[in-house]
Design a protein around this motif. Structure first.
Motif, mmCIF file in Angstrom:
data_model
loop_
_atom_site.group_PDB
_atom_site.id
_atom_site.type_symbol
_atom_site.label_atom_id
_atom_site.label_comp_id
_atom_site.label_asym_id
_atom_site.label_seq_id
_atom_site.Cartn_x
_atom_site.Cartn_y
_atom_site.Cartn_z
ATOM 1 N N SER A 151 -9.288 3.658 7.472
ATOM 2 C CA SER A 151 -9.788 4.577 8.285
ATOM 3 C C SER A 151 -9.901 4.618 9.721
ATOM 4 C CB SER A 151 -11.510 4.474 7.782
ATOM 5 O OG SER A 151 -11.779 3.062 7.872
ATOM 6 N N SER A 207 -5.591 -2.605 3.405
ATOM 7 C CA SER A 207 -5.642 -1.230 2.860
ATOM 8 C C SER A 207 -6.652 -0.297 3.334
ATOM 9 C CB SER A 207 -5.639 -1.169 1.275
ATOM 10 O OG SER A 207 -6.934 -1.743 0.810
ATOM 11 N N ASP A 208 -7.590 -0.718 4.168
ATOM 12 C CA ASP A 208 -8.558 0.422 4.541
ATOM 13 C C ASP A 208 -8.312 0.787 6.108
ATOM 14 O OD1 ASP A 208 -10.603 1.769 5.673
ATOM 15 O OD2 ASP A 208 -12.016 0.177 5.617
ATOM 16 N N THR A 211 0.903 -1.207 -0.050
ATOM 17 C CA THR A 211 0.056 0.162 0.129
ATOM 18 C C THR A 211 0.889 1.282 0.012
ATOM 19 O OG1 THR A 211 -0.103 0.113 2.504
ATOM 20 C CG2 THR A 211 -1.677 -1.313 1.248
ATOM 21 N N ASN A 232 -7.992 -7.358 5.334
ATOM 22 C CA ASN A 232 -8.072 -5.970 5.377
ATOM 23 C C ASN A 232 -6.653 -5.467 5.280
ATOM 24 O OD1 ASN A 232 -8.399 -3.195 5.194
ATOM 25 N ND2 ASN A 232 -9.511 -2.754 7.382
ATOM 26 N N HIS A 251 -9.119 -1.323 11.534
ATOM 27 C CA HIS A 251 -9.569 -2.574 11.633
ATOM 28 C C HIS A 251 -8.605 -3.565 10.345
ATOM 29 C CE1 HIS A 251 -13.264 -1.805 13.629
ATOM 30 N NE2 HIS A 251 -12.806 -0.611 13.135
ATOM 31 N N ASP A 252 -7.620 -3.003 10.179
ATOM 32 C CA ASP A 252 -6.701 -3.756 9.305
ATOM 33 C C ASP A 252 -5.895 -4.948 10.000
ATOM 34 O OD1 ASP A 252 -3.623 -2.328 9.444
ATOM 35 O OD2 ASP A 252 -5.413 -1.159 10.384
#
Length: 254
Positions: free
Chosen positions: A229, A226-227, A11, A224, A39-40
């Motif tokens: 947030s 790449s998220d 990423t 996960n 949450h990755d």
């Protein structure tokens, strides 16, 4: 480790959020820092029961929360050193009143003397917090006191393999040398504070936020990569009260 590497290698997370801090010779140590787990895969690791329950058992002060995490990355033949310090040397200045805090250091690459592995003085936490001062972009422990402590708490080099973890108290003296080898040295560090030791003022790291534990298999099963947030990445160029604090007392730890 394969899942965790994807977060950082596949990423733009480092390109977009990484930054450097100078050591005493002006070389840059590189890091990526965030306050909330997210949450990755990295978030699953910092929330998994093996990590969190172990920290709660070791601190023995009840509920803990995620204070911040970071990637500390030293590229081959590159990357500055991290000078002698205690994490509580400056977490104290963040208005955390008690040293009820700790770090979990996880090797992403093999760490050895040549590429700047962690060096520690085991038992030095029993000396309590010692004086620290600013040196270039870092906070350094009083070297006369460090040298005296090293005579009774001999230094160890933490040469460890990918996936190995070191759990250590916030008053343990530690450092790492520059990477002079052809091997990369990346490490993932997770830090924790106790709920009852919530800082008395808002600063650049997280105040108490409930930490929702996940089972250990969540690290392996998480897809996960790449998220990111909600992770609240630290930006040293941002003009905010949090950054005003960090500009005078940098958060570089290892």
């Amino acid at each position: 480790m394969a899942n965790l590497r994807k977060v950082f290698e596949d990423t733009d997370i480092i390109k977009e959020n990484g930054y450097g801090v100078a050591d005493e010779k002006g070389r840059k140590a590189s890091l990526l820092l965030w306050n909330q787990p997210g949450h990755d895969v990295s978030g699953m690791m910092s929330r998994c029961e093996k990590v969190v329950n172990t920290c709660e058992d070791l601190l023995d002060k009840g509920e803990i929360y995620h204070y911040h995490s970071k990637l500390l990355y030293k590229q081959p033949k590159n990357g500055g050193s991290i000078i002698w310090h205690q994490d509580y040397g400056y977490w104290y200045d963040n208005t955390c009143l008690f040293p009820d805090m700790m770090t979990v250091f996880v090797a992403i690459d093999r760490c050895h003397k040549g590429n700047g592995c962690l060096q520690l003085l085991p038992g030095s936490n029993k000396c309590g917090r010692i004086d620290h001062g600013r040196v270039e972009g870092q906070t350094r422990a009083d070297l006369d006191r460090v040298n005296a402590i090293e005579k009774v708490c001999p230094k160890v080099y933490a040469e460890i393999d990918p996936g190995d973890a070191i759990f250590f108290h916030c008053n343990v003296l530690h450092r790492s040398s520059a990477n002079t080898s052809t091997d990369r040295r990346w490490a993932f560090l997770m830090t924790y504070n106790t709920k009852d030791n919530n800082p008395t003022t808002i600063h650049h790291h997280a105040s108490y936020t409930p930490l929702h534990k996940v089972p250990n298999n969540a690290v392996r099963e998480c897809t996960n990569y790449s998220d990111f947030s909600g992770k609240d990445f630290f930006d040293p160029t941002e003009d905010s009260p949090k950054v005003a604090i960090i500009k005078t007392q940098l958060t570089c730890e290892r």
